[in-house]
Scaffold this motif. Structure first.
Motif, PDB file in Angstrom:
ATOM      1  N   THR A  32       0.828  -1.206   0.000  1.00  0.00           N
ATOM      2  CA  THR A  32       0.000   0.000   0.000  1.00  0.00           C
ATOM      3  C   THR A  32       0.865   1.260   0.000  1.00  0.00           C
ATOM      4  O   THR A  32       2.089   1.200   0.187  1.00  0.00           O
ATOM      5  CB  THR A  32      -0.897   0.018   1.242  1.00  0.00           C
ATOM      6  OG1 THR A  32      -0.048   0.166   2.408  1.00  0.00           O
ATOM      7  CG2 THR A  32      -1.713  -1.263   1.360  1.00  0.00           C
ATOM      8  N   ASP A  53       0.881   3.446   2.304  1.00  0.00           N
ATOM      9  CA  ASP A  53       1.468   3.549   3.642  1.00  0.00           C
ATOM     10  C   ASP A  53       2.731   2.701   3.764  1.00  0.00           C
ATOM     11  O   ASP A  53       3.674   3.078   4.467  1.00  0.00           O
ATOM     12  CB  ASP A  53       0.449   3.132   4.704  1.00  0.00           C
ATOM     13  CG  ASP A  53      -0.614   4.199   4.938  1.00  0.00           C
ATOM     14  OD1 ASP A  53      -0.398   5.359   4.531  1.00  0.00           O
ATOM     15  OD2 ASP A  53      -1.671   3.860   5.523  1.00  0.00           O
ATOM     16  N   ASP A  54       2.753   1.548   3.085  1.00  0.00           N
ATOM     17  CA  ASP A  54       3.959   0.718   3.072  1.00  0.00           C
ATOM     18  C   ASP A  54       5.119   1.465   2.418  1.00  0.00           C
ATOM     19  O   ASP A  54       6.266   1.368   2.863  1.00  0.00           O
ATOM     20  CB  ASP A  54       3.711  -0.591   2.319  1.00  0.00           C
ATOM     21  CG  ASP A  54       2.770  -1.529   3.062  1.00  0.00           C
ATOM     22  OD1 ASP A  54       2.814  -1.543   4.302  1.00  0.00           O
ATOM     23  OD2 ASP A  54       1.998  -2.235   2.391  1.00  0.00           O
ATOM     24  N   LEU A  58       5.472   4.780   2.299  1.00  0.00           N
ATOM     25  CA  LEU A  58       5.903   5.838   3.211  1.00  0.00           C
ATOM     26  C   LEU A  58       6.769   5.263   4.341  1.00  0.00           C
ATOM     27  O   LEU A  58       7.799   5.846   4.704  1.00  0.00           O
ATOM     28  CB  LEU A  58       4.679   6.544   3.796  1.00  0.00           C
ATOM     29  CG  LEU A  58       3.811   7.325   2.803  1.00  0.00           C
ATOM     30  CD1 LEU A  58       2.587   7.898   3.519  1.00  0.00           C
ATOM     31  CD2 LEU A  58       4.601   8.450   2.137  1.00  0.00           C
ATOM     32  N   ALA A  59       6.357   4.121   4.879  1.00  0.00           N
ATOM     33  CA  ALA A  59       7.148   3.480   5.932  1.00  0.00           C
ATOM     34  C   ALA A  59       8.508   3.045   5.400  1.00  0.00           C
ATOM     35  O   ALA A  59       9.536   3.156   6.095  1.00  0.00           O
ATOM     36  CB  ALA A  59       6.384   2.287   6.495  1.00  0.00           C
ATOM     37  N   HIS A  74      -1.524   7.276  -6.018  1.00  0.00           N
ATOM     38  CA  HIS A  74      -1.991   8.021  -4.844  1.00  0.00           C
ATOM     39  C   HIS A  74      -1.571   9.486  -4.879  1.00  0.00           C
ATOM     40  O   HIS A  74      -2.383  10.365  -4.615  1.00  0.00           O
ATOM     41  CB  HIS A  74      -1.445   7.364  -3.565  1.00  0.00           C
ATOM     42  CG  HIS A  74      -2.070   6.059  -3.240  1.00  0.00           C
ATOM     43  ND1 HIS A  74      -1.725   4.884  -3.887  1.00  0.00           N
ATOM     44  CD2 HIS A  74      -3.035   5.725  -2.341  1.00  0.00           C
ATOM     45  CE1 HIS A  74      -2.448   3.890  -3.393  1.00  0.00           C
ATOM     46  NE2 HIS A  74      -3.241   4.364  -2.461  1.00  0.00           N
TER      47      HIS A  74
END
Length: 327
Positions: A10, A12-13, A15-16, A198
């Motif tokens: 995702t 978020d993955d 960004l992490a 995104h």
């Protein structure tokens, strides 16, 4: 660790991943060339991953995988199969964490990449230059070592790491119409799709591939994966087929896949070396080669191009008596 066979990474993955790998990578520059802009009729922005740690974008995904392992998972080290850049990138990341790295490489992989793998502490087992041989030999190595398998591209940790490249590029440019990258197995393109769908869904994503290893283009047009076992091209990093995770991103987010001949790839490689004074691999020249062959399509557009790597065997350049080694 998430099931790497099923899990779709995702935003978020990504960004992490960017936070996780920041201490181990370069934020590579974006360069421009007025000559190449005039020649193509487009505004070109080159994201120079040839200046990346280990000389290639693949250090992003490899570092995310290695530094995302728990202490228990990291005990046996990591292992992979690769024609070069992923192998040396995983060796780099494993060395930084202090864990073993075993890699299976085709015996015909460029010597410069083999030397780099060993220089970073990776241990090489050679195989024949085909996907079938690569996967069979790798199964033996993994069974023997017990290392965590970090696939060169069909791994959500790797895809999330590769997505950090286009995040940086969007921060470094004032809006783009198109982003282009080479495609082999599809790790970089998948990461690009993950991020841009995104951050900038209006940006077209176009992949570029050698005519002599055009299985991704044929897959794209057929609507299902078509895999070639051992294609022959000077773009040694683009010989592997798409897999299920990368096909998910390609089939859902890529606008088109364009191809270039071997002569066009060499021409673009030489042109960039001469005009931009930077070293890039043959694989990295494929996007520019396709733009030069399709100028009308890109005229007036702002195009981001990911230069994926600069690990070149200087004793076997494709415009000398030698050629870049086949995978």
């Amino acid at each position: 660790m998430k099931d790497t066979a099923m899990y779709i990474p995702t935003f978020d993955d990504m960004l992490a991943a960017h936070d996780r790998i920041a201490p181990y990578i370069h934020r590579t520059p974006v360069l421009t060339s007025s000559f190449l802009n005039d020649l193509t009729g487009a505004e070109l922005f080159f994201k120079c991953e040839n200046f990346q740690k280990a000389g290639a974008f693949k250090v992003r995904g490899a570092s995310n995988a290695v530094f995302g392992l728990s202490q228990a998972e990291a005990q046996a080290g990591v292992c992979t199969h690769s024609s070069g850049n992923h192998a040396l990138s995983l060796s780099y990341a494993a060395g930084r964490r202090g864990i073993p790295c075993n890699v299976v490489m085709p015996r015909t992989a460029p010597q410069a990449k083999k030397d780099a793998v060993r220089g970073y502490g990776g241990m090489i087992t050679e195989c024949e230059p085909s996907t079938t041989s690569r996967e069979a030999v790798f199964a033996e190595v993994q069974a023997r070592t017990g290392g965590d398998f970090v696939h060169p591209y069909n791994d959500p940790r790797v895809i999330a790491g590769q997505g950090t490249c286009s995040r940086e590029m969007m921060e470094q440019t004032d809006g783009l119409d198109i982003v282009m990258a080479p495609i082999g197995g599809g790790g970089m393109i998948s990461g690009t799709c993950l991020t841009l769908s995104h951050l900038a869904p209006e940006v077209q994503i176009i992949a570029a591939e050698p005519e002599q290893a055009d299985d991704a283009a044929r897959s794209f047009r057929a609507g299902h994966i078509i895999a070639d076992d051992a294609p022959h091209t000077i773009a040694d990093g683009l010989k592997v087929p798409l897999k299920d995770l990368t096909w998910h991103f390609v089939s859902n987010h890529v606008s088109d896949i364009l191809t270039a001949s071997e002569d066009q790839i060499v021409g673009a490689m030489k042109l960039t070396w001469k005009r931009m004074k930077i070293v890039m691999e043959a694989s990295s020249a494929v996007p520019l080669a396709t733009i030069l062959a399709n100028k009308d399509r890109f005229a007036g557009k702002r195009v981001g191009i990911i230069i994926t790597g600069g690990n070149v065997d200087l004793d076997a350049l494709p415009w000398t008596n030698g050629t870049e080694s086949d995978q």
